[in-house]
Write a protein that holds these residues in place. Structure first.
Motif, PDB file in Angstrom:
ATOM      1  N   VAL A  81       9.651  19.084 -11.822  1.00  0.00           N
ATOM      2  CA  VAL A  81       9.403  20.045 -10.757  1.00  0.00           C
ATOM      3  C   VAL A  81       8.382  21.067 -11.238  1.00  0.00           C
ATOM      4  O   VAL A  81       8.573  21.718 -12.270  1.00  0.00           O
ATOM      5  CB  VAL A  81      10.699  20.759 -10.334  1.00  0.00           C
ATOM      6  N   ILE A  82       7.295  21.180 -10.490  1.00  0.00           N
ATOM      7  CA  ILE A  82       6.325  22.258 -10.721  1.00  0.00           C
ATOM      8  C   ILE A  82       6.895  23.485 -10.029  1.00  0.00           C
ATOM      9  O   ILE A  82       7.177  23.465  -8.834  1.00  0.00           O
ATOM     10  CB  ILE A  82       4.935  21.878 -10.166  1.00  0.00           C
ATOM     11  N   ARG A  83       7.088  24.552 -10.798  1.00  0.00           N
ATOM     12  CA  ARG A  83       7.738  25.758 -10.290  1.00  0.00           C
ATOM     13  C   ARG A  83       6.729  26.715  -9.671  1.00  0.00           C
ATOM     14  O   ARG A  83       5.518  26.551  -9.813  1.00  0.00           O
ATOM     15  CB  ARG A  83       8.488  26.451 -11.443  1.00  0.00           C
ATOM     16  N   LYS A  84       7.238  27.763  -9.001  1.00  0.00           N
ATOM     17  CA  LYS A  84       6.373  28.741  -8.355  1.00  0.00           C
ATOM     18  C   LYS A  84       6.346  30.076  -9.085  1.00  0.00           C
ATOM     19  O   LYS A  84       5.810  31.052  -8.572  1.00  0.00           O
ATOM     20  CB  LYS A  84       6.773  28.919  -6.891  1.00  0.00           C
ATOM     21  N   SER A  85       6.915  30.081 -10.280  1.00  0.00           N
ATOM     22  CA  SER A  85       6.815  31.266 -11.131  1.00  0.00           C
ATOM     23  C   SER A  85       7.137  30.856 -12.557  1.00  0.00           C
ATOM     24  O   SER A  85       7.774  29.834 -12.791  1.00  0.00           O
ATOM     25  CB  SER A  85       7.776  32.375 -10.669  1.00  0.00           C
ATOM     26  N   VAL A  86       6.697  31.675 -13.485  1.00  0.00           N
ATOM     27  CA  VAL A  86       7.002  31.432 -14.894  1.00  0.00           C
ATOM     28  C   VAL A  86       8.448  31.842 -15.134  1.00  0.00           C
ATOM     29  O   VAL A  86       8.890  32.901 -14.696  1.00  0.00           O
ATOM     30  CB  VAL A  86       6.050  32.245 -15.807  1.00  0.00           C
ATOM     31  N   LYS A  87       9.187  30.976 -15.816  1.00  0.00           N
ATOM     32  CA  LYS A  87      10.585  31.249 -16.160  1.00  0.00           C
ATOM     33  C   LYS A  87      10.677  31.543 -17.658  1.00  0.00           C
ATOM     34  O   LYS A  87       9.885  31.028 -18.450  1.00  0.00           O
ATOM     35  CB  LYS A  87      11.479  30.056 -15.813  1.00  0.00           C
ATOM     36  N   SER A  88      11.668  32.321 -18.055  1.00  0.00           N
ATOM     37  CA  SER A  88      11.780  32.738 -19.452  1.00  0.00           C
ATOM     38  C   SER A  88      12.010  31.569 -20.406  1.00  0.00           C
ATOM     39  O   SER A  88      11.654  31.656 -21.574  1.00  0.00           O
ATOM     40  CB  SER A  88      12.902  33.765 -19.613  1.00  0.00           C
ATOM     41  N   TYR A  89      12.553  30.479 -19.934  1.00  0.00           N
ATOM     42  CA  TYR A  89      12.808  29.325 -20.802  1.00  0.00           C
ATOM     43  C   TYR A  89      11.573  28.459 -21.030  1.00  0.00           C
ATOM     44  O   TYR A  89      11.595  27.557 -21.858  1.00  0.00           O
ATOM     45  CB  TYR A  89      13.925  28.447 -20.219  1.00  0.00           C
ATOM     46  N   MET A  90      10.510  28.712 -20.315  1.00  0.00           N
ATOM     47  CA  MET A  90       9.322  27.864 -20.409  1.00  0.00           C
ATOM     48  C   MET A  90       8.571  28.091 -21.711  1.00  0.00           C
ATOM     49  O   MET A  90       8.431  29.218 -22.176  1.00  0.00           O
ATOM     50  CB  MET A  90       8.386  28.102 -19.228  1.00  0.00           C
ATOM     51  N   LYS A  91       8.082  26.988 -22.260  1.00  0.00           N
ATOM     52  CA  LYS A  91       7.281  27.041 -23.476  1.00  0.00           C
ATOM     53  C   LYS A  91       5.832  26.710 -23.097  1.00  0.00           C
ATOM     54  O   LYS A  91       5.572  25.661 -22.517  1.00  0.00           O
ATOM     55  CB  LYS A  91       7.794  26.015 -24.487  1.00  0.00           C
ATOM     56  N   ASP A  92       4.906  27.586 -23.399  1.00  0.00           N
ATOM     57  CA  ASP A  92       3.480  27.380 -23.135  1.00  0.00           C
ATOM     58  C   ASP A  92       3.213  26.842 -21.725  1.00  0.00           C
ATOM     59  O   ASP A  92       2.621  25.777 -21.557  1.00  0.00           O
ATOM     60  CB  ASP A  92       2.891  26.413 -24.175  1.00  0.00           C
ATOM     61  N   PRO A  93       3.639  27.590 -20.698  1.00  0.00           N
ATOM     62  CA  PRO A  93       3.455  27.088 -19.335  1.00  0.00           C
ATOM     63  C   PRO A  93       1.979  27.020 -18.933  1.00  0.00           C
ATOM     64  O   PRO A  93       1.157  27.817 -19.390  1.00  0.00           O
ATOM     65  CB  PRO A  93       4.207  28.107 -18.480  1.00  0.00           C
ATOM     66  N   LEU A  94       1.672  26.031 -18.082  1.00  0.00           N
ATOM     67  CA  LEU A  94       0.356  25.888 -17.471  1.00  0.00           C
ATOM     68  C   LEU A  94       0.470  26.419 -16.051  1.00  0.00           C
ATOM     69  O   LEU A  94       1.474  26.165 -15.379  1.00  0.00           O
ATOM     70  CB  LEU A  94      -0.061  24.425 -17.434  1.00  0.00           C
ATOM     71  N   ALA A  95      -0.540  27.131 -15.564  1.00  0.00           N
ATOM     72  CA  ALA A  95      -0.441  27.734 -14.236  1.00  0.00           C
ATOM     73  C   ALA A  95      -1.739  27.610 -13.471  1.00  0.00           C
ATOM     74  O   ALA A  95      -2.825  27.511 -14.047  1.00  0.00           O
ATOM     75  CB  ALA A  95      -0.038  29.201 -14.354  1.00  0.00           C
ATOM     76  N   THR A  96      -1.611  27.627 -12.145  1.00  0.00           N
ATOM     77  CA  THR A  96      -2.744  27.677 -11.234  1.00  0.00           C
ATOM     78  C   THR A  96      -2.265  28.367  -9.960  1.00  0.00           C
ATOM     79  O   THR A  96      -1.081  28.648  -9.813  1.00  0.00           O
ATOM     80  CB  THR A  96      -3.311  26.264 -10.943  1.00  0.00           C
ATOM     81  N   THR A  97      -3.179  28.649  -9.039  1.00  0.00           N
ATOM     82  CA  THR A  97      -2.802  29.315  -7.786  1.00  0.00           C
ATOM     83  C   THR A  97      -3.127  28.420  -6.596  1.00  0.00           C
ATOM     84  O   THR A  97      -3.959  27.518  -6.683  1.00  0.00           O
ATOM     85  CB  THR A  97      -3.535  30.654  -7.620  1.00  0.00           C
ATOM     86  N   VAL A  98      -2.456  28.725  -5.467  1.00  0.00           N
ATOM     87  CA  VAL A  98      -2.657  27.947  -4.240  1.00  0.00           C
ATOM     88  C   VAL A  98      -2.357  28.844  -3.037  1.00  0.00           C
ATOM     89  O   VAL A  98      -1.525  29.740  -3.108  1.00  0.00           O
ATOM     90  CB  VAL A  98      -1.739  26.694  -4.214  1.00  0.00           C
TER      91      VAL A  98
END
Length: 188
Positions: A81-98
């Motif tokens: 699942v691609i999430r809609k916000s960064v969560k504290s458990y995430m390691k090195d998250p990748l992000a973009t906007t839409v």
């Protein structure tokens, strides 16, 4: 209230027609919590899955139940699942906007770095409930390209408006757009 009747497999729903701009309304399709409809759609989409793939990927949140059902029915019991916000458990998250047709502000899409590592060099099928402008799918593809995975298919339950003309997405049914009076808009 104007409604649009939708039938997916053995499931019928009367979708309320909701204005989203000064001249356009949509038939509000909410898959969350409608487990019978999600399962019926997954059974129909099963035949549209590519023969070879490694993971199903969806964007939070309305496609989650569909990806879950498809994963179980196809014997691929893990989806991402691609999430809609960064969560504290995430390691090195990748992000973009839409920007989405159903949201009045820019959204962030986030792929956990751990999921990105799992998807590296894998064959991916993107899954969503409704494709309209395709903005969410494009943003998801942008994120997934960073993992060097290969997108081998795109599935949706419905293709809204002009999206029904797309040939790069497999879907069950077209869903029209509407004028504010509830009349179906011609596809531009």
């Amino acid at each position: 209230m104007n409604t649009y009747q939708l039938t997916i497999g053995d499931q019928k729903r009367d979708l309320p027609i909701i204005p989203i701009s000064k001249d356009t309304a949509i038939a509000s399709f909410v898959l969350l919590g409608d487990d019978a409809l999600s399962y019926a759609a997954a059974k129909l989409l099963l035949a549209k899955l590519p023969r070879q793939f490694d993971y199903l990927v969806t964007v939070e949140s309305k496609g989650i139940s569909l990806a879950h059902d498809l994963a179980l029915l196809s014997n691929h019991p893990r989806s991402v699942v691609i999430r809609k916000s960064v969560k504290s458990y995430m390691k090195d998250p990748l992000a973009t906007t839409v920007n989405s047709i159903t949201t009045d502000h820019e959204q962030t899409l986030v792929l956990d770095g751990n999921d990105a590592a799992r998807l590296a060099n894998k064959r991916i099928v993107l899954v969503d409930d409704v494709v309209s402008t395709g903005g969410s799918l494009r943003a998801a593809e942008h994120l997934l390209r960073k993992t060097n995975c290969r997108i081998v298919g795109k599935l949706a339950i419905l293709a809204e408006g002009a999206a029904a003309r797309r040939t790069d997405i497999q879907f069950i049914k077209p869903l029209p757009l509407f004028n504010l009076d509830g009349a179906i808009k011609p596809v531009e």
